[in-house]
Design an enzyme around this catalytic site. Structure first.
Site, PDB file in Angstrom:
ATOM      1  CB  ALA A  65      44.190  53.883  57.166  1.00 49.94           C
ATOM      2  N   GLY A 109      48.714  56.041  59.350  1.00 55.24           N
ATOM      3  CA  GLY A 109      49.339  54.785  58.928  1.00 55.24           C
ATOM      4  C   GLY A 109      50.609  55.012  58.122  1.00 55.24           C
ATOM      5  CD  GLU A 112      49.872  53.815  62.938  1.00 52.55           C
ATOM      6  OE1 GLU A 112      49.088  53.848  61.972  1.00 52.55           O
ATOM      7  OE2 GLU A 112      49.531  53.425  64.063  1.00 52.55           O
ATOM      8  CD  GLU A 132      46.409  57.724  63.349  1.00 50.66           C
ATOM      9  OE1 GLU A 132      46.938  58.717  63.933  1.00 50.66           O
ATOM     10  OE2 GLU A 132      47.088  56.881  62.742  1.00 50.66           O
TER      11      GLU A 132
HETATM   12  C1  LIG Z   1      46.293  53.308  60.123  1.00 51.22           C
HETATM   13  C2  LIG Z   1      45.556  53.951  61.245  1.00 51.22           C
HETATM   14  C3  LIG Z   1      44.800  52.913  62.013  1.00 51.22           C
HETATM   15  O1  LIG Z   1      46.470  54.493  62.149  1.00 51.22           O
HETATM   16  C4  LIG Z   1      44.535  54.980  60.815  1.00 51.22           C
HETATM   17  C5  LIG Z   1      44.899  56.080  59.866  1.00 51.22           C
HETATM   18  O2  LIG Z   1      45.902  56.153  59.234  1.00 51.22           O
HETATM   19  S1  LIG Z   1      43.669  57.247  59.755  1.00 51.22           S
HETATM   20  C6  LIG Z   1      44.244  58.349  58.508  1.00 51.22           C
HETATM   21  C7  LIG Z   1      45.153  59.370  59.051  1.00 51.22           C
HETATM   22  N1  LIG Z   1      45.454  60.367  58.045  1.00 51.22           N
HETATM   23  C8  LIG Z   1      44.802  61.508  57.944  1.00 51.22           C
HETATM   24  O3  LIG Z   1      43.901  61.814  58.702  1.00 51.22           O
HETATM   25  C9  LIG Z   1      45.264  62.430  56.843  1.00 51.22           C
HETATM   26  C10 LIG Z   1      44.130  62.722  55.895  1.00 51.22           C
HETATM   27  N2  LIG Z   1      44.533  63.650  54.848  1.00 51.22           N
HETATM   28  C11 LIG Z   1      44.670  64.966  55.056  1.00 51.22           C
HETATM   29  O4  LIG Z   1      44.520  65.476  56.153  1.00 51.22           O
HETATM   30  C12 LIG Z   1      45.012  65.815  53.863  1.00 51.22           C
HETATM   31  O5  LIG Z   1      44.716  65.097  52.706  1.00 51.22           O
HETATM   32  C13 LIG Z   1      46.490  66.227  53.824  1.00 51.22           C
HETATM   33  C14 LIG Z   1      46.790  67.235  54.964  1.00 51.22           C
HETATM   34  C15 LIG Z   1      47.447  65.026  53.933  1.00 51.22           C
HETATM   35  C16 LIG Z   1      46.772  66.930  52.474  1.00 51.22           C
HETATM   36  O6  LIG Z   1      45.852  67.987  52.253  1.00 51.22           O
HETATM   37  P1  LIG Z   1      45.689  68.626  50.798  1.00 51.22           P
HETATM   38  O7  LIG Z   1      47.034  68.970  50.250  1.00 51.22           O
HETATM   39  O8  LIG Z   1      44.699  69.715  50.931  1.00 51.22           O
HETATM   40  O9  LIG Z   1      45.142  67.444  49.863  1.00 51.22           O
HETATM   41  P2  LIG Z   1      43.667  66.845  49.866  1.00 51.22           P
HETATM   42  O10 LIG Z   1      42.850  67.572  48.844  1.00 51.22           O
HETATM   43  O11 LIG Z   1      43.122  66.737  51.222  1.00 51.22           O
HETATM   44  O12 LIG Z   1      43.965  65.335  49.355  1.00 51.22           O
HETATM   45  C17 LIG Z   1      44.189  65.033  47.998  1.00 51.22           C
HETATM   46  C18 LIG Z   1      43.375  63.786  47.687  1.00 51.22           C
HETATM   47  O13 LIG Z   1      43.846  62.711  48.488  1.00 51.22           O
HETATM   48  C19 LIG Z   1      42.769  62.182  49.246  1.00 51.22           C
HETATM   49  N3  LIG Z   1      43.280  61.694  50.550  1.00 51.22           N
HETATM   50  C20 LIG Z   1      44.192  62.277  51.333  1.00 51.22           C
HETATM   51  N4  LIG Z   1      44.382  61.554  52.423  1.00 51.22           N
HETATM   52  C21 LIG Z   1      43.571  60.500  52.329  1.00 51.22           C
HETATM   53  C22 LIG Z   1      43.326  59.387  53.179  1.00 51.22           C
HETATM   54  N5  LIG Z   1      43.991  59.185  54.320  1.00 51.22           N
HETATM   55  N6  LIG Z   1      42.406  58.492  52.781  1.00 51.22           N
HETATM   56  C23 LIG Z   1      41.741  58.632  51.619  1.00 51.22           C
HETATM   57  N7  LIG Z   1      41.945  59.657  50.760  1.00 51.22           N
HETATM   58  C24 LIG Z   1      42.844  60.581  51.132  1.00 51.22           C
HETATM   59  C25 LIG Z   1      41.810  63.338  49.411  1.00 51.22           C
HETATM   60  O14 LIG Z   1      40.524  62.873  49.725  1.00 51.22           O
HETATM   61  C26 LIG Z   1      41.889  63.962  48.023  1.00 51.22           C
HETATM   62  O15 LIG Z   1      41.173  63.200  47.085  1.00 51.22           O
HETATM   63  P3  LIG Z   1      39.766  63.733  46.494  1.00 51.22           P
HETATM   64  O16 LIG Z   1      38.810  63.678  47.654  1.00 51.22           O
HETATM   65  O17 LIG Z   1      40.018  65.113  45.996  1.00 51.22           O
HETATM   66  O18 LIG Z   1      39.430  62.731  45.436  1.00 51.22           O
END
Ligand SMILES: CC(C)(O)CC(=O)SCCNC(=O)CCNC(=O)[C@H](O)C(C)(C)COP(=O)(O)OP(=O)(O)OC[C@H]1O[C@@H](n2cnc3c(N)ncnc32)[C@H](O)[C@@H]1OP(=O)(O)O
Length: 258
Positions: A65, A109, A112, A132
């Site tokens: 998400a 998500g 999921e 999460e």
């Molecule tokens: C649906 C539910 C209810 O189950 C809830 C959820 O899904 S909660 C979300 C769960 N997902 C996460 O916690 C993953 C979050 N992302 C990461 O941990 C990392 O991005 C990564 C390990 C997937 C990749 O890392 P890396 O290669 O270092 O890239 P980043 O620089 O972190 O990301 C690039 C760019 O994408 C943006 N990004 C990544 N994931 C998300 C996200 N889930 N939501 C919003 N944006 C996301 C990240 O912020 C970067 O953008 P910028 O900030 O540089 O503009």
């Protein structure tokens, strides 16, 4: 219809949706989920489409998400807006067969969403996880339920309680994915499987899907009874007659979805 967050195309009888927010690793924003729901509705309504494939990019199927979008939501925003449930589950309610082609991250998500598909084909680069807990919440789109059914309690607990990511190979061994292929071949290999399913009678494929899914929702005895009733109903199909006649006559069947 043009979409902002996804790309949609048809390949013969296969409807293909590519999640397309590359700068955010296909994070599932409200806009993306709205687009996906609309595309799935359109493929479900299109009688020419037999199978739906959802895929992402090389780096991410979807990183979950959109955390930036959800960060400031209150309990009432989530509850009154029916956050997650209303639109998010559309892939899981498709009646036509669905395949998720996963490369890179399928987290939160994203994992999921992949699990809502009937079949997951993974690139050798795929990583599955429910992180999460690391951001102070829990899976909200079926993760604790579908993952547990697919990989068992212990692995599901490990993933949901620690955020540990499973590799494609581990996911295949655990039964989460059907097949692992080299990343460069992901779409071709997935489309081969989709084309094979699409060559079958659509109503029979849909009935088969309904019966397999019933095994999640019922006792064994109820499931077997349901299967038998559906099996009997195939004897009312022209395609059942055509399929068996073709076998007897040593020719390829010509299914007409009737
Ligand atoms: C649906 C539910 C209810 O189950 C809830 C959820 O899904 S909660 C979300 C769960 N997902 C996460 O916690 C993953 C979050 N992302 C990461 O941990 C990392 O991005 C990564 C390990 C997937 C990749 O890392 P890396 O290669 O270092 O890239 P980043 O620089 O972190 O990301 C690039 C760019 O994408 C943006 N990004 C990544 N994931 C998300 C996200 N889930 N939501 C919003 N944006 C996301 C990240 O912020 C970067 O953008 P910028 O900030 O540089 O503009």
């Amino acid at each position: 219809m043009p979409y902002e967050n996804i790309q949609v195309e048809t390949r013969g009888r296969v409807g293909l949706v590519r999640l397309n927010r590359p700068k955010a690793l296909n994070a599932l924003s409200d806009g993306l989920v709205t687009d996906l729901q609309a595309a799935l509705d359109a493929f479900e309504d299109d009688p020419e489409i037999h199978v739906i494939v959802v895929t992402g990019s090389e780096k991410a199927f979807a990183a979950g998400a959109d955390i930036k979008e959800m960060a400031d939501k209150s309990h009432m925003d989530a509850y009154l807006g029916d956050f997650i449930t209303r639109k998010w589950g559309r892939l899981g309610t498709c009646r036509k067969p669905t395949i998720a082609a996963v490369a890179g991250y399928a987290l939160g998500g994203g994992c999921e969403l992949a699990m809502m598909a009937d079949i997951i084909i993974a690139a050798d680069t795929a990583k599955f996880g429910q992180p999460e807990i690391t951001i102070g919440t829990i899976p909200g789109s079926g993760g604790t339920q579908r993952l547990t059914r697919l990989v068992g309690k212990s692995k599901a607990m490990l993933m949901c309680l620690t955020g540990w990511q499973m590799t494609a190979e581990e996911a295949e061994r655990a039964g989460l994915v059907a097949k692992v292929v080299p990343a460069a071949d992901l779409l071709d290999e997935t489309l081969k499987i989709a084309d094979r399913i699409a060559s079958m009678s659509l109503p029979v494929a849909m009935m088969t899907k309904e019966c397999v899914n019933r095994s999640y929702e019922s006792t064994l005895a109820e499931g077997i009874l349901f299967e038998r009733r559906v099996f009997h109903s195939t004897f009312g199909l022209e395609d059942r007659k055509e399929g068996m006649s073709a076998f007897v006559e040593k020719r390829q069947p010509n299914f007409r979805d009737r």
